[in-house]
Structures are given as C-alpha cells and as structure tokens.
Design an enzyme around this catalytic site. Structure first.
Site, PDB file in Angstrom:
ATOM      1  N   TYR A  38      12.980 -47.434  -6.416  1.00  0.00           N
ATOM      2  CA  TYR A  38      11.626 -47.956  -6.203  1.00  0.00           C
ATOM      3  C   TYR A  38      10.632 -46.928  -6.723  1.00  0.00           C
ATOM      4  O   TYR A  38      10.792 -45.720  -6.523  1.00  0.00           O
ATOM      5  CB  TYR A  38      11.357 -48.206  -4.717  1.00  0.00           C
ATOM      6  CG  TYR A  38       9.902 -48.543  -4.427  1.00  0.00           C
ATOM      7  CD1 TYR A  38       9.450 -49.857  -4.501  1.00  0.00           C
ATOM      8  CD2 TYR A  38       8.985 -47.540  -4.112  1.00  0.00           C
ATOM      9  CE1 TYR A  38       8.118 -50.165  -4.257  1.00  0.00           C
ATOM     10  CE2 TYR A  38       7.653 -47.843  -3.866  1.00  0.00           C
ATOM     11  CZ  TYR A  38       7.226 -49.154  -3.938  1.00  0.00           C
ATOM     12  OH  TYR A  38       5.909 -49.457  -3.713  1.00  0.00           O
TER      13      TYR A  38
ATOM     14  N   GLU B  49       3.581 -51.136  -9.497  1.00  0.00           N
ATOM     15  CA  GLU B  49       4.760 -51.086  -8.628  1.00  0.00           C
ATOM     16  C   GLU B  49       5.951 -51.639  -9.394  1.00  0.00           C
ATOM     17  O   GLU B  49       5.908 -52.769  -9.879  1.00  0.00           O
ATOM     18  CB  GLU B  49       4.517 -51.903  -7.357  1.00  0.00           C
ATOM     19  CG  GLU B  49       5.681 -51.837  -6.379  1.00  0.00           C
ATOM     20  CD  GLU B  49       5.408 -52.643  -5.115  1.00  0.00           C
ATOM     21  OE1 GLU B  49       5.493 -52.074  -4.021  1.00  0.00           O
ATOM     22  OE2 GLU B  49       5.102 -53.847  -5.239  1.00  0.00           O
TER      23      GLU B  49
END
Length: 396
Positions: free
Chosen positions: A118, A206
């Site tokens: 992530y 993101e």
C-alpha cells in the site's frame, strides 16, 4: 476533483510510473476487442475487468473480476456494466457503472508469489507537510491493517524545500522488505510517484495495491487520484477529465453559481457566508441536537439571485426539515441578503420547512426590519445559540 482509475493511470504514466496496459470499454463488444489488443501487445491470456467509479473497495462489491478467456471478458463486462456497485465508500444505493477498464493481468501465481503493498502521498495538515504513507500489507484489507496492526503502517515526511529524497525512497524500499532489482524499482517508483503528485497538483495519490511482479517490476495495479480544484486552471487537460455523472447533481448545480456546497446526511439546511462561519454553524447545530444537512457558503458577495439559488438547492434535499441562515455582514450588507431572502421566498412560493435567520453586522437592524415587515414565516434570532435552539426545536 476525483479521477477514474484509467484517467489517474494516464497521468502517472507521463511521470514514469509503471502501470499495467489497459483499455476502456463502454460495452461487452468493446471489452472483448480491448482484451484482444492487450493480448497482442503483451501476450497475456488473462485480464482484469474493472468497474470505473469514483469509489474504492470495488473488488469487495464485485466490481473487479479476473477473466481467463475472451468469453469471461464478455460475461464479466455484461455483469458489471450498468450495475449499481455498492462499496464501503459509496452511498447505500451505490453508483452506476458506465465504463469498465480491461487491463493486462500482472498476477502470475504459477511463477512466484507476488507481493502487494500500500502507498499513498497526501498532505498532513497538522504538520503542514506532504507525507508518503505505506505498508508491506497492501490489498483490500488495508483498513483492517491500520486498525489492528498499526506497526505495519510507515510514513515518510517530505521537506517541501527539497522534495522526496533518494535516501527516503531507499528507506521505503527497505521497510517494504525488498531486495535486488525490486529494491531499485521501488526507488524509481516512489520518486516518479512524488513527481506526479507535485506536477499534477494532487491532494491525494493512493495506490492499493502497489505490486511487485514475478520479474521484480514495481507497478501501480490500482490508482486513486484527487486533484486540487484550486489548481485546475493550470491543468486544462486534467480539468477536461471531470466526470459530472459521478458527482452529486446538487453540488454540480451549486458550482455553476459559485456556491460552495457539500451535501451531508442531516436534517438542517445551512446557508452561511464564509467557510469558517459555516463550520461553526454546523458545530452549534450539532451541539443543539440537530444535524447539518449541508455545507453551503454563499460567499462574501451574495446577491438576491445567489441566495435564491441557494434556497432552491437546499430544498431539493428531502431530508431537510428546517433551514438556518447565518450571515455576518462584513463584505456583504445584511439588508442585501435580507432582500435576497424575501425575493427568494416569494419566487419559490410556499416554503413548508421553517426558516430561522440570524443576520449580524452591517445594516443588521435594517435587515431584521425588512424580514419582519415582509410577512413571511421566518423566525429571527440575534445570538447564534438562540438560532440553533430555534432550529433544533423545529426539527424535534
């Protein structure tokens, strides 16, 4: 301004961020053609079929499928296109899928176990710095990772004077447990990602997941990008990517009249001039037992037309049981706003929800007289606490 995944990836590629090859489709036939073209370019015999909406968690809602044949591509396209996709980030009714992305599959379990990470870049307002937030445990359960094992969430604080430094990119790669070519690829990936963030005036990038492929490449398997609206004048090409169908119709309409409007889930409509006063108004409504239904800043130069439009937008929300107008007459005179309220009331016709008006500042006394002389069913207040109490009583 939010972007679709395929739009976000087109921007990232301009800055050297590696992404899978993908082609968008609006119908099943286009989806199959896209899959064939991707196979021609990459040799891949598997494809990801991905719904394109402005929300994360698409996989959990059934909006991402892995196809192993052209028949699968067609079937998944038929399933996903037109569906109301419900994810943890959508409203209960979900969002309609009008477009899909057909993308080469970069997950090859037969060769080795790929790793998913992530990574995001965003502004940490509490320290006035951009940060890189990342984790070695990426994928669909990143929220659970942050809640249950926060020790796996790392951050790098970026000095705006020098940007993301190479030693920080190396530390990111080290904390993610990478070695060799993958380590070098991650350094390049993070540097390119930061350049895209700054160069495109993003407020958020993101990537979940960032994937290490079987041949040690680091790729953005997904991409969520938000652009700072105040910087869009510098990016005409990005501004053209705006998808109004993904935005709340009331917010779009408000923008046409230069009204700053954000729909919320409460029952008290707010009309205020000034963002700070709007926040304070919403807070006191909440403290008084009500719930704000919106954030609406009519701005410092509110005129009768904008006030009327603001009323009409608020009243479109069927959850609104009362309206609080809280105006401080600094730049704009209170009597001017009062005139707008009276005209709006008459033009709209009978307004069935109670209206509480608090006007303070320049010509406030005159404004109060105008409203009381109008004969309208409007309650006046002097103190903000008094106005909030009247509203709370109205919705009780």
């Amino acid at each position: 301004m939010n972007l679709h995944e395929y739009q976000a990836k087109s921007i990232l590629r301009k800055y050297g961020v590696e992404t899978p090859i993908g082609i968008t489709a609006d119908n099943p036939e286009q989806a199959v053609s896209a899959a064939k073209e991707i196979q021609r370019q990459t040799g891949s015999d598997k494809w990801a079929v991905k719904a394109q909406i402005h929300a994360g968690g698409r996989g959990k809602g059934g909006g991402v499928k892995i196809a192993k044949s052209f028949e699968d591509v067609e079937n998944f396209a038929r399933q996903i296109l037109g569906m109301q996709l419900i994810t943890p980030q959508t409203l209960p009714e979900g969002k309609r899928v009008n477009k899909i992305l057909i993308e080469q599959n970069i997950f090859y379990p037969g060769e080795s176990t790929p790793q998913e990470f992530y990574m995001s870049i965003l502004l940490n307002r509490s320290i006035s710095r951009h940060i890189v937030m990342y984790s070695p445990k990426g994928g669909m359960s990143i929220e659970e990772v942050a809640e249950e094992t926060p020790e796996f969430i790392f951050t790098e604080v970026i000095d705006p004077r020098v940007g993301l430094q190479p030693f920080q990119s190396r530390r990111i790669a080290f904390n993610l447990g990478l070695q060799g070519e993958a380590f070098k690829s991650m350094i390049k990936f993070t540097q390119s990602l930061y350049k895209a963030y700054i160069g495109s005036d993003c407020s958020l990038i993101e990537i979940n997941p960032v994937m290490k492929t079987s041949d040690n490449k680091i790729m953005a398997a997904d991409a969520k990008v938000t652009i700072d609206n105040n910087a869009l004048f510098r990016h005409a090409d990005i501004a053209e990517m705006r998808d109004l169908t993904e935005e709340d119709p009331s917010e779009v309409e408000a923008g046409e009249y230069s009204l700053n409007y954000v729909k919320l889930n409460g029952n008290v409509g707010c009309m205020v001039n000034g963002a700070g006063l709007a926040m304070a108004t919403m807070d006191i409504i909440k403290l008084s037992g009500g719930n704000p239904a919106n954030f609406l800043d009519v701005g410092g130069s509110a005129n009768a037309q904008r006030v009327e439009k603001a009323f009409r937008i608020i009243l479109k929300d069927t959850n609104v049981k009362a309206i609080l107008v809280n105006i401080f007459g600094g730049i704009v005179r209170c009597d001017r706003v009062a005139n707008g309220i009276v005209d709006a009331y008459k033009n709209i016709g009978e307004i069935k929800v109670p209206i509480v008006v608090r006007l303070q500042g320049t010509n406030a006394d005159k404004a109060k007289e105008m409203i009381e002389a109008s004969g309208l069913k409007v309650q006046s207040a002097i103190l903000l606490s008094e106005a909030a109490a009247l509203v709370a009583k109205a919705v009780a």
